[in-house]
Design a protein around this motif. Structure first.
Motif, PDB file in Angstrom:
ATOM      1  N   ASP A 133      37.347  39.941  26.238  1.00 19.78           N
ATOM      2  CA  ASP A 133      37.185  39.129  27.417  1.00 19.78           C
ATOM      3  C   ASP A 133      35.661  39.828  27.813  1.00 19.78           C
ATOM      4  OD1 ASP A 133      39.398  37.770  27.181  1.00 19.78           O
ATOM      5  OD2 ASP A 133      40.470  39.148  28.638  1.00 19.78           O
TER       6      ASP A 133
ATOM      7  N   VAL B 228      34.530  42.844  27.855  1.00 24.32           N
ATOM      8  CA  VAL B 228      34.658  44.178  28.334  1.00 24.32           C
ATOM      9  C   VAL B 228      34.821  45.190  27.150  1.00 24.32           C
ATOM     10  CG1 VAL B 228      35.971  45.813  29.904  1.00 24.32           C
ATOM     11  CG2 VAL B 228      35.545  43.216  30.691  1.00 24.32           C
TER      12      VAL B 228
ATOM     13  N   ASP C 249      31.135  45.419  31.292  1.00 25.82           N
ATOM     14  CA  ASP C 249      31.575  44.126  31.458  1.00 25.82           C
ATOM     15  C   ASP C 249      30.200  43.389  31.366  1.00 25.82           C
ATOM     16  OD1 ASP C 249      32.330  41.385  31.541  1.00 25.82           O
ATOM     17  OD2 ASP C 249      33.226  41.616  33.494  1.00 25.82           O
TER      18      ASP C 249
ATOM     19  N   VAL D 182      32.110  48.167  35.418  1.00 24.26           N
ATOM     20  CA  VAL D 182      33.113  47.766  36.034  1.00 24.26           C
ATOM     21  C   VAL D 182      34.514  48.525  36.107  1.00 24.26           C
ATOM     22  CG1 VAL D 182      32.534  45.252  35.747  1.00 24.26           C
ATOM     23  CG2 VAL D 182      34.416  46.175  34.362  1.00 24.26           C
TER      24      VAL D 182
ATOM     25  N   VAL E 267      38.866  51.305  38.494  1.00 27.74           N
ATOM     26  CA  VAL E 267      38.244  50.084  38.074  1.00 27.74           C
ATOM     27  C   VAL E 267      37.845  49.208  39.556  1.00 27.74           C
ATOM     28  CG1 VAL E 267      39.040  47.709  36.961  1.00 27.74           C
ATOM     29  CG2 VAL E 267      39.645  50.000  36.162  1.00 27.74           C
TER      30      VAL E 267
ATOM     31  N   SER F  10      37.602  43.843  42.104  1.00 26.62           N
ATOM     32  CA  SER F  10      37.591  42.401  41.548  1.00 26.62           C
ATOM     33  C   SER F  10      37.849  42.507  40.032  1.00 26.62           C
ATOM     34  CB  SER F  10      35.820  42.253  41.669  1.00 26.62           C
ATOM     35  OG  SER F  10      35.021  42.885  41.040  1.00 26.62           O
ATOM     36  N   HIS F  11      37.765  43.613  39.319  1.00 28.35           N
ATOM     37  CA  HIS F  11      38.517  43.530  37.989  1.00 28.35           C
ATOM     38  C   HIS F  11      39.511  44.300  37.652  1.00 28.35           C
ATOM     39  CE1 HIS F  11      34.119  42.636  37.467  1.00 28.35           C
ATOM     40  NE2 HIS F  11      34.234  42.432  36.220  1.00 28.35           N
ATOM     41  N   GLN F  12      40.536  44.349  38.634  1.00 30.57           N
ATOM     42  CA  GLN F  12      41.887  44.955  38.592  1.00 30.57           C
ATOM     43  C   GLN F  12      42.865  43.993  38.051  1.00 30.57           C
ATOM     44  OE1 GLN F  12      42.686  47.141  42.147  1.00 30.57           O
ATOM     45  NE2 GLN F  12      41.214  48.605  41.776  1.00 30.57           N
TER      46      GLN F  12
ATOM     47  N   ARG G 125      43.116  43.040  35.188  1.00 33.85           N
ATOM     48  CA  ARG G 125      42.879  42.503  33.542  1.00 33.85           C
ATOM     49  C   ARG G 125      43.223  43.405  32.628  1.00 33.85           C
ATOM     50  NH1 ARG G 125      36.789  40.848  34.804  1.00 33.85           N
ATOM     51  NH2 ARG G 125      36.945  40.927  32.389  1.00 33.85           N
TER      52      ARG G 125
ATOM     53  N   ILE H  20      42.075  46.534  32.348  1.00 37.25           N
ATOM     54  CA  ILE H  20      40.934  47.603  32.049  1.00 37.25           C
ATOM     55  C   ILE H  20      41.181  49.003  32.256  1.00 37.25           C
ATOM     56  CG2 ILE H  20      38.528  47.982  33.037  1.00 37.25           C
ATOM     57  CD1 ILE H  20      38.248  44.957  33.500  1.00 37.25           C
TER      58      ILE H  20
END
Length: 188
Positions: free
Chosen positions: A8, A10, A71, A76, A95, A98-100, A102, A104
């Motif tokens: 994705d 990342v 990303d 991120v 993280v 806004s990116h939690q 996913r 990561i």
């Protein structure tokens, strides 16, 4: 160099010197969002001033013990780890809000675990502050088990220490004395 393949857009990779601003941004944004509701703005400002400065982060970047989740050119997420008292400790894993959700954070953790195994480590230790239930659930879902609680003292939140056995993915042994660890990396 262990990295996790791109998914994705990342990719998890070793941080480089030009990632410092991105790592700082991750720390400042996540600390405010995570810890102000738990411990208040004074705690956040103290932690940012102590553990989220160039002087505090550059040594880990220089020795290759800081990872970033990139990303498409934007940092991120980040993780850092290091040894203390013959134990490998995950000092930071953050993280951007806004990116939690996913995966990561899990990908960052997977690379830290792979590096720990490359170093011949059989355990990975981590702590989070009392009240950070999201971190506690994350680590428990990922095979860590509680070892002990350390008093924060002077009005600081207590730290909850956990360990992961890296030999079979199960629970590991023995607590760690986190008092010195708190001084090096800051509280999660």
């Amino acid at each position: 160099m262990s990295t996790q393949p791109e998914r994705d857009g990342v990719v998890v990779r070793t941080a480089a010197g030009d990632d410092l601003d991105g790592v700082l941004r991750v720390g400042h944004q996540t600390w405010r969002a995570t810890y102000e509701p738990i411990a208040g703005p004074e705690f956040v400002e103290m932690g940012l001033a102590k553990w989220w400065t160039g002087d505090a982060l550059i040594p880990g970047i220089r020795v290759g013990r800081t990872l970033v989740a990139d990303d498409e050119g934007t940092v991120v997420g980040m993780a850092s780890y290091g040894s203390q008292d013959d134990q490998l400790i995950l000092w930071k894993l953050y993280v951007l809000p806004s990116h939690q959700g996913r995966g990561i954070g899990r990908r960052l953790l997977d690379v830290v675990i792979a590096r720990a195994r490359e170093l011949g480590r059989t355990e990975l230790h981590v702590s989070h502050i009392e009240g950070n239930e999201q971190a506690g659930r994350f680590y428990e879902r990922n095979g860590f088990r509680h070892t002990h609680r350390e008093s924060g003292g002077s009005g600081l939140p207590d730290e909850i220490w956990l360990v992961k056995d890296l030999t079979d993915g199960g629970a590991g042994a023995g607590p760690v004395d986190g008092s010195a660890a708190r001084q090096e990396r800051g509280t999660r």
